[in-house]
Design a protein around this motif. Structure first.
Motif, short mmCIF file in Angstrom:
data_model
loop_
_atom_site.label_atom_id
_atom_site.label_comp_id
_atom_site.label_asym_id
_atom_site.label_seq_id
_atom_site.Cartn_x
_atom_site.Cartn_y
_atom_site.Cartn_z
N SER A 31 13.04 -12.96 -74.52
CA SER A 31 11.78 -12.33 -74.13
C SER A 31 10.59 -13.14 -74.63
O SER A 31 9.58 -13.27 -73.92
CB SER A 31 11.71 -10.90 -74.65
OG SER A 31 11.91 -10.87 -76.05
N ALA A 34 10.33 -16.07 -72.40
CA ALA A 34 9.77 -15.65 -71.11
C ALA A 34 8.25 -15.54 -71.19
O ALA A 34 7.53 -15.97 -70.27
CB ALA A 34 10.38 -14.33 -70.68
N ARG A 35 7.74 -14.99 -72.29
CA ARG A 35 6.29 -14.85 -72.44
C ARG A 35 5.63 -16.23 -72.52
O ARG A 35 4.57 -16.45 -71.92
CB ARG A 35 5.97 -14.04 -73.69
CG ARG A 35 6.26 -12.54 -73.55
CD ARG A 35 5.63 -11.74 -74.66
NE ARG A 35 6.17 -12.09 -75.97
CZ ARG A 35 7.24 -11.51 -76.53
NH1 ARG A 35 7.89 -10.55 -75.86
NH2 ARG A 35 7.67 -11.87 -77.71
N SER A 40 9.79 -14.16 -65.68
CA SER A 40 10.50 -12.90 -65.89
C SER A 40 11.72 -13.12 -66.77
O SER A 40 12.20 -14.26 -66.91
CB SER A 40 10.94 -12.32 -64.54
OG SER A 40 11.95 -13.15 -63.96
N ALA A 41 12.22 -12.04 -67.33
CA ALA A 41 13.41 -12.14 -68.17
C ALA A 41 14.59 -12.67 -67.37
O ALA A 41 15.40 -13.47 -67.87
CB ALA A 41 13.74 -10.77 -68.76
N SER A 43 14.52 -14.71 -64.80
CA SER A 43 14.35 -16.15 -64.56
C SER A 43 14.73 -16.95 -65.79
O SER A 43 15.39 -17.99 -65.70
CB SER A 43 12.90 -16.45 -64.18
OG SER A 43 12.57 -15.85 -62.94
#
Length: 387
Positions: A31, A34-35, A40-41, A43
């Motif tokens: 996560s 991802a940020r 997205s998680a 992806s």
């Protein structure tokens, strides 16, 4: 010596971006990754799956993102899976380190150059690489030197070695060692190490100033090193810092080189005291209160503060890292440095964060290794080649 792994070179651009993010900022949970990537998680899961399958990335233990929800498992690159050699060249010596993917130094050696001709320098580099790496397979070699390098391969000028024309140092060292080799200006190489793994890790804007035999400068803006064929010309070294100061060899009065170069400081103290042996002795004398050394060193410290202010004023970077083999000047003359910085900085401006990062020639060699690491992890990539 060529590493047989094809893991990193075979990655797709998107997967490589994720891997580089983990290399530079990991360990990270999916996560958090991802940020950082703006994905997205799902992806990110698709991106890290081949990294996990290839053994380039591994889980490193349980964790949580903010303490809410299911525990997350941070991921990190396997830094020990690759080896890189970095070699820093001076006018007479070579300094080599063996580093892993995160530039942790695993071994180091040094020795005199066999001579200054390209053939002698290449033979010396090959010997240093062999000595420092032993039987370890190498993913790459980096070589740094005072001078100018085009396309991270061709040395177009190396004043300390007496080279005035193009030398395909990268190609020659590749042939001699069997490992892909990149060549860089030594200050730019050190800036790369400072940016990815050093005092400015995580900063997207900072400047590097090196103090020693010469004065060097590197700049990172928007998380990218400002690379240029003009690196090594000495543009910052000849900025005027004291219109009443001493002369440099080019006739500039009070420029950075005249005020800050270790040889110039040693010579100025020697004139006042009737002799002094080394730059280190000058700093020791200043610390002990010798009036001649104190005056010379404080003048240099004030000039260094003015240089820091000039760079911060023009580039608006919040951080300036001071390094190089003569950087102890910044500590010995810290009050004078602060006064010079304050004198040329608007009091309404944000304070400039000055980081003093001591390091000898091994740290310069580590910069060369990081240049090779960047070339390996971002081939033709923005982090290495963007201008």
């Amino acid at each position: 010596m060529l590493n047989g792994s094809t893991g990193w070179p075979s990655l797709t651009p998107a997967t490589r971006t994720a891997a580089v993010e983990l290399l530079r900022h990991g360990p990270l949970s999916r996560s958090a990754l991802a940020r950082r990537l703006g994905l997205s998680a799902g992806s990110v899961t698709r991106l890290v799956t081949p990294l996990l399958a290839g053994g380039l990335v591994v889980p490193v233990g349980p964790g949580r993102d903010g303490g809410i929800g299911r525990p997350s498992t941070p991921l990190d690159v396997v830094a020990a899976g690759h080896r890189f050699a970095g070699v820093k060249l001076t006018a007479s010596h070579g300094y080599a380190v063996l580093a892993d993917l995160r530039s942790t130094v695993l071994a180091k050696v040094d020795g005199p150059l066999r001579g200054k001709s390209p053939a002698e320098v290449v033979a010396s580099v090959a010997d240093l690489v062999s000595r420092v790496a032993g039987d370890a397979p190498l993913a790459g070699v980096g070589v740094s030197l005072g001078g100018r390098a085009a396309d991270h391969r061709i040395v177009t000028a190396a004043p300390y070695l007496g080279w005035a024309g193009p030398v395909d140092l990268g190609g020659l060292v590749t042939a001699a060692t069997g490992a892909p080799t990149v060549v860089d200006n030594d200050v730019l190489a050190l800036a790369r190490a400072t940016h990815w793994f050093g005092a400015a890790r995580g900063a997207d804007r900072f400047a590097l100033v090196t103090v020693g035999v010469g004065i060097g400068y590197g700049l990172v803006v928007h998380d990218r090193l400002v690379d240029s064929d003009d690196a090594g010309v000495g543009l910052v070294a000849h900025l005027c810092l004291d219109p009443l100061g001493p002369l440099c060899a080019r006739g500039h009065r009070g420029c950075a080189e005249a005020m800050l170069a270790s040889g110039k400081i040693r010579d100025a103290v020697a004139v006042g005291r009737g002799g002094v042996s080394t730059y280190a002795e000058c700093l020791d004398l200043a610390s002990a209160g010798d009036p001649v050394a104190v005056r010379v060193v404080d003048d240099a410290g004030r000039a260094l503060g003015r240089l820091v202010a000039m760079i911060a004023n023009l580039t608006m970077v919040p951080t300036v890292v001071l390094s190089g083999d003569g950087v102890e000047l910044a500590s010995v003359a810290s009050d004078a440095l602060a006064a010079g910085l304050a004198a040329d900085r608007d009091p309404a401006a944000d304070p400039v964060r000055v980081e003093i990062h001591p390091g000898g020639f091994d740290e310069w060699a580590r910069g060369a290794a990081v240049t090779a690491i960047q070339s390996y992890t971002t081939p033709r990539g923005s982090a290495m080649m963007h201008r």
